[in-house]
Design a protein around this motif. Structure first.
Motif, mmCIF file in Angstrom:
data_model
loop_
_atom_site.group_PDB
_atom_site.id
_atom_site.type_symbol
_atom_site.label_atom_id
_atom_site.label_comp_id
_atom_site.label_asym_id
_atom_site.label_seq_id
_atom_site.Cartn_x
_atom_site.Cartn_y
_atom_site.Cartn_z
ATOM 1 N N ASP A 1 64.824 -27.595 -123.727
ATOM 2 C CA ASP A 1 65.311 -27.109 -122.428
ATOM 3 C C ASP A 1 64.198 -26.418 -121.660
ATOM 4 O OD1 ASP A 1 67.861 -28.042 -123.006
ATOM 5 O OD2 ASP A 1 68.676 -26.046 -123.483
ATOM 6 N N TYR A 2 63.416 -25.582 -122.348
ATOM 7 C CA TYR A 2 62.319 -24.874 -121.697
ATOM 8 C C TYR A 2 61.303 -25.855 -121.101
ATOM 9 C CZ TYR A 2 57.981 -22.417 -120.947
ATOM 10 O OH TYR A 2 56.831 -21.955 -120.372
ATOM 11 N N TYR A 3 60.855 -26.799 -121.908
ATOM 12 C CA TYR A 3 59.844 -27.738 -121.423
ATOM 13 C C TYR A 3 60.390 -28.654 -120.331
ATOM 14 C CZ TYR A 3 56.397 -26.290 -124.842
ATOM 15 O OH TYR A 3 55.485 -25.555 -125.560
ATOM 16 N N ARG A 4 61.636 -29.079 -120.461
ATOM 17 C CA ARG A 4 62.248 -29.929 -119.434
ATOM 18 C C ARG A 4 62.299 -29.187 -118.102
ATOM 19 N NH1 ARG A 4 66.782 -30.261 -121.609
ATOM 20 N NH2 ARG A 4 66.278 -31.934 -123.069
ATOM 21 N N GLU A 5 62.811 -27.963 -118.130
ATOM 22 C CA GLU A 5 62.926 -27.180 -116.900
ATOM 23 C C GLU A 5 61.560 -26.775 -116.361
ATOM 24 O OE1 GLU A 5 65.557 -26.790 -114.918
ATOM 25 O OE2 GLU A 5 66.584 -28.100 -116.337
ATOM 26 N N PRO B 1 53.233 -37.136 -110.536
ATOM 27 C CA PRO B 1 54.187 -36.193 -111.127
ATOM 28 C C PRO B 1 55.624 -36.715 -111.142
ATOM 29 C CG PRO B 1 52.631 -35.007 -109.765
ATOM 30 C CD PRO B 1 52.380 -36.479 -109.538
ATOM 31 N N LEU B 2 56.042 -37.413 -110.098
ATOM 32 C CA LEU B 2 57.402 -37.953 -110.084
ATOM 33 C C LEU B 2 57.569 -39.030 -111.155
ATOM 34 C CD1 LEU B 2 60.122 -37.660 -108.703
ATOM 35 C CD2 LEU B 2 59.384 -39.352 -107.019
ATOM 36 N N GLU B 3 56.544 -39.843 -111.356
ATOM 37 C CA GLU B 3 56.593 -40.842 -112.427
ATOM 38 C C GLU B 3 56.681 -40.175 -113.798
ATOM 39 O OE1 GLU B 3 54.009 -44.385 -110.241
ATOM 40 O OE2 GLU B 3 53.002 -43.010 -111.620
ATOM 41 N N LEU B 4 55.973 -39.063 -113.972
ATOM 42 C CA LEU B 4 56.023 -38.364 -115.247
ATOM 43 C C LEU B 4 57.434 -37.844 -115.513
ATOM 44 C CD1 LEU B 4 53.539 -36.298 -117.052
ATOM 45 C CD2 LEU B 4 55.652 -35.132 -116.482
ATOM 46 N N LEU B 5 58.099 -37.299 -114.493
ATOM 47 C CA LEU B 5 59.477 -36.827 -114.682
ATOM 48 C C LEU B 5 60.401 -37.967 -115.098
ATOM 49 C CD1 LEU B 5 60.081 -34.358 -111.722
ATOM 50 C CD2 LEU B 5 59.440 -33.828 -114.082
ATOM 51 N N GLU C 1 56.093 -34.519 -127.249
ATOM 52 C CA GLU C 1 55.924 -35.322 -126.032
ATOM 53 C C GLU C 1 56.072 -34.442 -124.790
ATOM 54 O OE1 GLU C 1 55.961 -39.410 -124.128
ATOM 55 O OE2 GLU C 1 55.982 -39.057 -126.269
ATOM 56 N N TYR C 2 57.095 -33.614 -124.782
ATOM 57 C CA TYR C 2 57.294 -32.702 -123.651
ATOM 58 C C TYR C 2 56.134 -31.726 -123.510
ATOM 59 C CZ TYR C 2 61.886 -33.686 -121.688
ATOM 60 O OH TYR C 2 62.927 -34.262 -121.010
ATOM 61 N N ALA C 3 55.725 -31.095 -124.605
ATOM 62 C CA ALA C 3 54.656 -30.107 -124.535
ATOM 63 C C ALA C 3 53.376 -30.741 -123.986
ATOM 64 C CB ALA C 3 54.416 -29.498 -125.914
ATOM 65 N N ARG C 4 53.062 -31.924 -124.464
ATOM 66 C CA ARG C 4 51.852 -32.621 -124.011
ATOM 67 C C ARG C 4 51.936 -32.925 -122.519
ATOM 68 N NH1 ARG C 4 50.960 -38.310 -124.761
ATOM 69 N NH2 ARG C 4 52.925 -38.242 -125.860
ATOM 70 N N HIS C 5 53.084 -33.467 -122.082
ATOM 71 C CA HIS C 5 53.207 -33.864 -120.679
ATOM 72 C C HIS C 5 53.329 -32.674 -119.735
ATOM 73 C CE1 HIS C 5 52.903 -38.047 -121.289
ATOM 74 N NE2 HIS C 5 54.084 -38.227 -121.849
ATOM 75 N N VAL C 6 53.916 -31.568 -120.178
ATOM 76 C CA VAL C 6 53.932 -30.375 -119.326
ATOM 77 C C VAL C 6 52.499 -29.854 -119.160
ATOM 78 C CG1 VAL C 6 54.718 -27.968 -119.138
ATOM 79 C CG2 VAL C 6 56.338 -29.768 -119.710
#
Length: 170
Positions: free
Chosen positions: A25-29, A54-58, A149-154
């Motif tokens: 949840d933290y990384y998503r938000e 950035p929109l593609e990454l989301l 995956e989230y941590a890397r992409h954030v």
């Protein structure tokens, strides 16, 4: 930009599943907050040689959860598991808005939460094409993969936001 509070290692947790969900949840938000703070042109253009926006990454993050939770762990038939790609790269249609992509990512996150809350972390995923012939992974392994995956992409988004004059850091 208001980021959710960081999940501290000293924060009490109800268990490993709760901890995974809070970090996801933290990384998503965080990704959504960073991207949403950018102007439209920065959301849809790239400052990087690889060309992603950035929109593609989301949108990619939404499909990552879909591929690993629905298509993978649950074994659900997904019509377009790679719907975030076109011509071997991430893709967002010109008509898709940041609000639509954000809503889809949050809905996918809600689905992930429901799956995690309904299963033991040791549960093994359903056999299916996501595993490409390998034995299905446990839910815990899938969540660990999603978290990295989230941590890397954030982190990637931090750099792009800084280059675009947007918000940086935690």
């Amino acid at each position: 930009m208001t980021l959710p509070p960081f999940v501290s290692p000293t924060d009490p947790a109800a268990g490993r599943a709760d901890l995974f969900l809070r970090y996801l949840d933290y990384y998503r938000e965080s990704a959504l907050a960073k991207a949403s703070a950018l102007p439209e042109d920065a959301l849809r253009s790239s400052l990087l040689p690889s060309g992603w926006t950035p929109l593609e990454l989301l949108k990619h993050l939404r499909y990552v959860e879909l591929r690993w939770i629905e298509w993978g762990f649950e074994g659900t038939a997904v019509p377009e598991p790679w719907g975030d790609r076109r011509d071997d790269r991430w893709y967002v249609a010109p008509t898709e808005t940041v609000d639509e992509v954000a809503a889809e990512l949050r809905a996918q996150g809600a689905h992930t939460r429901a799956v995690v809350e309904g299963h033991d972390l040791a549960a093994v995923g359903a056999p299916g094409p996501r595993w490409d012939g390998a034995p299905p992974a446990t839910l815990e392994r899938v969540l660990f993969h999603l978290l990295q995956e989230y941590a890397r992409h954030v982190g990637h988004l931090d750099i792009v936001a800084e280059l675009s004059g947007g918000p940086t850091g935690e």
